[in-house]
Enzyme design. Structure first.
Site, PDB file in Angstrom:
ATOM      1  N   ARG A   1      57.443  38.104  30.134  1.00  0.00           N
ATOM      2  CA  ARG A   1      58.350  36.991  29.815  1.00  0.00           C
ATOM      3  C   ARG A   1      58.161  36.587  28.360  1.00  0.00           C
ATOM      4  O   ARG A   1      57.302  37.110  27.668  1.00  0.00           O
ATOM      5  CB  ARG A   1      57.993  35.799  30.690  1.00  0.00           C
TER       6      ARG A   1
ATOM      7  N   GLU B   1      30.893  45.528  35.359  1.00  0.00           N
ATOM      8  CA  GLU B   1      31.825  45.633  34.249  1.00  0.00           C
ATOM      9  C   GLU B   1      31.085  45.255  32.982  1.00  0.00           C
ATOM     10  O   GLU B   1      30.158  44.453  33.022  1.00  0.00           O
ATOM     11  CB  GLU B   1      32.992  44.665  34.490  1.00  0.00           C
TER      12      GLU B   1
ATOM     13  N   LYS C   1      47.333  42.518  39.180  1.00  0.00           N
ATOM     14  CA  LYS C   1      46.294  42.870  38.204  1.00  0.00           C
ATOM     15  C   LYS C   1      45.708  44.256  38.418  1.00  0.00           C
ATOM     16  O   LYS C   1      45.447  44.970  37.456  1.00  0.00           O
ATOM     17  CB  LYS C   1      45.179  41.821  38.207  1.00  0.00           C
TER      18      LYS C   1
ATOM     19  N   HIS D   1      40.841  28.266  30.303  1.00  0.00           N
ATOM     20  CA  HIS D   1      41.550  29.534  30.222  1.00  0.00           C
ATOM     21  C   HIS D   1      43.007  29.370  29.852  1.00  0.00           C
ATOM     22  O   HIS D   1      43.841  30.219  30.123  1.00  0.00           O
ATOM     23  CB  HIS D   1      41.429  30.327  31.536  1.00  0.00           C
TER      24      HIS D   1
END
Lengths: 507, 167
Positions: free
Chosen positions: A295, A203, A119, A238
């Site tokens: 993918r 953030e 990430k 999620h």
């Protein structure tokens, strides 16, 4: 460089293995299945041309064992391996092992999988490629007054996050400057106790984000195209449960900007094959890079239905070393497609997996219905793997038609033996906010705070079921009585049979 | 003719079923509903009540019937009406109403959020099980008092195993 591909091993199970086998057959390629012990009679085994055992039960013993899969691919002389999604699909080590054994891995290079799988590295790559990211402090916070200025610049609400964090620990939403200092201290001490590292950073908090992603396809000749967006805002834990294309809020201009952003990160990283660039979109339609999935996605059918391209077929073309069969100008989204994931789960009990035998199983059909499933009637849903039964996709010239067809198809779908998320999907399709296209990743909590109540049977439905129980019980008892009466009249057939054979002996 | 009481954990219905000239009728609150039930397979039926067509599935592998109607299922107990009345007067609760908490899947008990003697509400999370790589809340199937907890933290349990018994 052209690669000959005549046989593909599908290193997966369930609906995606079936989908890939169909893609192989569309290209005249032999499809090879692999299977765990419980999957011996699974649909993916039956639909494939060849099938080899992985000898074991759990994923860790079977679908995740790289050496076993490579061994089978070599012994059956497969030219390529398609990993599907999940299992080994984003495993750079496996992609490398394939290359080492001269087997084509259908996906990007191991280096790209590794880069985009991390990430932080992916975030750096996205910044370099000029993608918008959620505004954040450049480093961890040390000085509180300075941090306050930074938070003000980012704009409230902000999210304080642990640098070493994860799982929501050391995370605080701060709505204004007054509560900033207290929240910061709490987050830091929580991070310290959870991770032994008290560093936190700020953030931008996106309050009601939509999850919108761009499908990309890239070949080895430098062509990169995007196939428009998919909106996947409806999520539980999620995890996406309902997806659609196009998104109700994406304009032609926004689509172009998001598509260009997706293409630029693909170009910057040397991406090859099918991939998905995920973004969060805020209420003012600003979009922020989230991550890249290297993918084929679960929800790829909605893109196929509106663009008309077969993504597995394109993946195979790219793996063969051919150019993509289309250019950006050829990509036109026609109509609308929605996908509902049908899980063997009890949504009312908090989406708890329900395993068992599909005593009755009948899929819907008719105009505008596509279904990608991994099971047939009589099959058992094993406890060891993902409980996804099928993906139901409906299409229409308009979103409204696609929704109406989805409601019709969900009502037509018969699954007896296990509980499924069909009632949940119906609830969403009939929800006013959903119909109006008002979505966010908080949709389920916002719209159905008491999901179990929303999902409870209607009085009439329950009464019909109660009547059915009474009638079936009555019929079974009258049958038992009738059989008993018949026996009383004629005597037991066993006794009769015994007498006849006894007589034979005398004769 | 047969008079029965059909019940779930919190609801019950009284029905009379009879046959007249080959036509089956089910009566509820004094009104007759013509019924046609045809078996389609092992556990699958086509049911037409008052001209309304239903596809019904049945799982009879426990004390009662789990009826699949459309996309939902519910467990019912069917009892002779008189027997149900006598049992009720004698204070005997039937099996559906007792409803123990059973493991919906094999897994590991990672959290127990209740104690013996606790009063719990329907749908209140009372246990957490880890299964299929996920943490799953196990909720109380009814409002009641917990008699005993049959598992301990860290136990691995089989599907269908009794986890909690109600008083």
């Amino acid at each position: 460089m052209m690669n000959e591909i005549n046989k593909i091993l599908i290193a997966n199970r369930g609906e995606i293995a079936v989908r890939v086998a169909r893609g192989c057959h569309n290209c005249g390629i032999t499809a090879v299945a692999v299977y765990s012990d419980p999957d011996r009679t699974a649909f993916h085994v039956r639909v494939s041309d060849e099938a080899y055992p992985l000898d074991g039960i759990t994923s860790a013993e079977t679908y995740l064992v790289q050496e076993k899969i490579i061994e089978i691919a070599k012994s059956c002389k497969a030219d390529a391996i398609h990993p599907g999604y999940g299992f080994l699909a984003e495993n750079a080590g496996f992609a490398r092992l394939c290359a080492k054994n001269n087997i084509i891995f259908i996906g990007p290079s191991p280096e790209v999988i590794k880069l985009l799988g991390d990430k932080l590295e992916a975030r750096v790559a996205a910044i370099k490629a000029g993608l918008p990211l959620a505004p954040a402090s450049t480093q961890d916070i040390e000085d509180i007054p300075k941090a306050k200025i930074e938070a003000g610049n980012i704009g409230y609400p902000v999210l304080i996050k642990a640098a070493a964090g994860g799982g929501g620990k050391g995370m605080r939403i701060v709505n204004d400057e007054d509560s900033f200092e207290a929240a910061l201290k709490m987050a830091a001490s929580e991070a310290k106790s959870a991770f032994g590292d008290g560093r936190v950073y700020i953030e931008k908090y996106i309050a009601r984000p939509r999850h919108i992603e761009i499908q990309i396809m890239a070949d080895t000749h430098g062509n990169v195209v995007h196939l428009g967006e998919r909106e996947c805002s409806i999520q539980r834990r999620h995890q996406k449960v309902i997806e659609e294309s196009p998104s109700a809020v994406v304009t032609q201009d926004l689509r172009k900007r998001m598509g260009d952003a997706a293409i630029s990160i693909a170009r910057a990283t040397g991406y090859v094959g099918a991939g998905t660039v995920e973004f969060l979109v805020d209420e003012d339609l600003n979009f922020y890079f989230l991550e890249v999935n290297t993918r084929l996605q679960v929800e790829h059918p909605v893109t196929e239905m509106v663009t008309g391209f077969d993504l597995v077929k394109e993946q195979i073309r790219v793996a063969r070393g051919h150019k993509l069969s289309f250019t950006q100008e050829d990509v036109v989204q026609r109509g609308h497609a929605i996908e509902c994931r049908i899980y063997a789960e009890d949504a009312a009990a908090g989406f708890v997996p329900c395993t068992g035998k599909l005593a009755a199983y009948q899929e819907p059909a008719g105009p505008g219905v596509r279904i990608d499933s991994g099971f047939l009637a009589g099959d058992t849903i094993p406890v060891y793997y993902d409980p996804l039964i099928a993906k139901l996709v409906t299409t229409g010239r308009t979103r409204e038609t696609a929704i109406k067809r989805m409601i019709r198809a969900l009502n037509e779908y018969i699954v007896h033996g296990v509980d499924t998320t069909i009632p949940f999907n119906l609830l969403v399709m009939e929800n006013e906010s959903f119909v109006s296209g008002i979505l966010s990743t908080h949709f389920i909590e916002d719209e159905f705070p008491e999901l179990a109540d929303s999902l409870s049977h209607s009085e009439e439905e329950l009464e019909i079921s109660a009547m059915a129980a009474a009638i079936i019980d009555y019929k079974q008892h009258s049958k038992i009585t009738a059989t008993a009466n018949k026996r009383a009249e004629t005597g037991s057939p066993w006794k009769l049979s015994g007498r006849v054979s006894g007589l034979r002996k005398v004769w | 003719m047969k008079k029965v009481q059909v019940s779930t954990a919190d609801k019950s219905w009284d029905f009379v079923i009879r046959e007249e000239d080959g036509q089956m009728l089910i009566t509820q609150n004094g009104s007759d509903h013509p019924v046609d039930l045809i078996r389609l397979g092992q556990s699958r039926y086509s049911l037409i009540i008052d001209g309304h067509s239903h596809e019904i599935g049945v799982d009879g592998s426990f004390d009662g019937y789990r009826i699949f109607n459309g996309s939902r299922s519910e467990k019912f107990l069917v009892e002779d009406f008189e027997l149900a009345r006598i049992k009720k007067e004698a204070g005997i609760e039937d099996t559906v109403k007792q409803l123990n908490v059973i493991a919906p899947m094999p897994g590991l008990i990672i959290q127990i959020n209740c104690s013996e003697g606790d009063e719990v509400a329907q749908n209140q999370p009372i246990l957490v099980m880890e299964a299929m790589k996920m943490e799953n809340d196990i909720k109380s199937p009814k409002t009641g008092t917990i008699k005993s907890i049959a598992v301990a933290l860290g136990d691995s349990v089989d599907k269908g195993q009794v986890l909690i018994e109600f008083a």
